[in-house]
Design an enzyme around this catalytic site. Structure first.
Site, PDB file in Angstrom:
ATOM      1  N   GLU A  27     -12.472  -6.585   3.652  1.00 13.60           N
ATOM      2  CA  GLU A  27     -11.822  -5.472   4.538  1.00 13.60           C
ATOM      3  C   GLU A  27     -10.725  -5.502   5.017  1.00 13.60           C
ATOM      4  OE1 GLU A  27     -13.690  -2.661   4.757  1.00 13.60           O
ATOM      5  OE2 GLU A  27     -15.366  -3.491   3.641  1.00 13.60           O
ATOM      6  N   HIS A  65      -7.879   3.024   1.601  1.00 14.09           N
ATOM      7  CA  HIS A  65      -8.802   1.485   1.758  1.00 14.09           C
ATOM      8  C   HIS A  65      -9.853   1.556   0.832  1.00 14.09           C
ATOM      9  CE1 HIS A  65     -11.040  -1.038   4.366  1.00 14.09           C
ATOM     10  NE2 HIS A  65     -11.929  -0.609   3.553  1.00 14.09           N
ATOM     11  N   GLU A  66     -10.541   2.884   0.381  1.00 15.46           N
ATOM     12  CA  GLU A  66     -11.632   2.686  -0.629  1.00 15.46           C
ATOM     13  C   GLU A  66     -11.050   2.262  -2.104  1.00 15.46           C
ATOM     14  OE1 GLU A  66     -14.407   2.160   0.386  1.00 15.46           O
ATOM     15  OE2 GLU A  66     -14.175   2.798   2.383  1.00 15.46           O
ATOM     16  N   HIS A 124     -10.313  -1.225  -2.316  1.00 12.80           N
ATOM     17  CA  HIS A 124     -11.626  -1.966  -2.793  1.00 12.80           C
ATOM     18  C   HIS A 124     -11.618  -2.094  -4.196  1.00 12.80           C
ATOM     19  CE1 HIS A 124     -13.198  -3.233   1.157  1.00 12.80           C
ATOM     20  NE2 HIS A 124     -13.340  -2.109   1.528  1.00 12.80           N
TER      21      HIS A 124
END
Length: 181
Positions: free
Chosen positions: A168, A93-94, A97
C-alpha cells in the site's frame, strides 16, 4: 491461481461494477475513464477495464490476474464525496497497484504462507504424537494439527498483512510520482 484468474469476474459480480468506456456522455464518468487512460499510458500499462459500483462508501480497488487483464473500479460514494484532484490521486494509487503487480504478488504470498502453515502443522503434530501406540495418537494428532493451523495461520497472517501494508505504501509512492507536478 484459479481465484486470481477469476478475480475481475468475481469483483464485478460481487460489487455490481458497471463498466464504462469513456463515451457515456456523462462528463464525470467520461473524465474518470480518461483519467485512468492517461495514468496507465504514463505508467506504460495496457488499458484496464474501468468501472463504477453503487456504494455510499468511499472506496476504489484494482484487481486482475495480470497487468494486461486488470480492472480499476470506484464507488459512487467516492465520486460524490471527493474533488477531481483527490479522485485522480486515488486512481493513481490503484494504477500503481497494477504497475507493481500487487494482485499476483499478494496471491502468491498468501498461497505460499498457507502451504507452509499446513506443512509445518502436520510435521510438528507428527513429532509430538509419534510413539509405539499409534491407536491412542490418531485423535490427538488431528487435534494438534487443527490447533497448530490456527496458531500458525494467525502468525502467517501477520506476515501477509505486514507485506500488504508495504505494498500500500509503495502504491501511494507510485501514485504520487505519477501525478506530481
Amino acid at each position: 491461481f484459479i481465484s486470481l484468474q477469476m478475480s475481475r469476474w468475481i469483483a464485478k459480480r460481487a460489487t455490481g461494477v458497471r463498466l464504462v468506456d469513456g463515451r457515456t456522455g456523462n462528463s464525470q464518468v467520461d473524465w474518470l475513464y480518461e483519467t485512468v487512460a492517461r495514468l496507465t499510458r504514463q505508467a506504460n500499462l495496457p488499458m484496464p477495464e474501468v468501472g463504477i459500483y453503487e456504494s455510499p462508501e468511499v472506496n476504489a480497488f484494482a484487481t486482475g490476474p495480470s497487468k494486461s487483464r486488470s480492472l480499476v473500479a470506484v464507488s459512487s460514494g467516492l465520486l460524490r464525496s471527493m474533488r477531481p484532484d483527490e479522485v485522480e490521486g486515488v486512481l493513481a494509487h490503484e494504477v500503481a497497484h497494477i504497475a507493481n503487480g500487487d494482485m499476483v504478488t499478494m496471491t502468491l504470498l498468501q498461497g505460499v504462507m498457507n502451504a507452509f502453515v499446513m506443512f509445518f502443522a502436520r510435521v510438528i503434530a507428527y513429532a509430538l504424537t509419534r510413539s509405539n501406540d499409534s491407536r491412542n495418537n490418531n485423535g490427538s494428532y488431528y487435534l494438534i494439527v487443527i490447533v497448530l493451523q490456527l496458531v500458525l495461520g494467525i502468525l502467517g497472517s501477520l506476515v501477509v498483512n505486514w507485506f500488504s501494508r508495504y505494498r500500500e505504501f509503495r502504491a501511494d509512492h507510485g501514485g504520487i510520482r505519477s501525478i506530481a507536478f
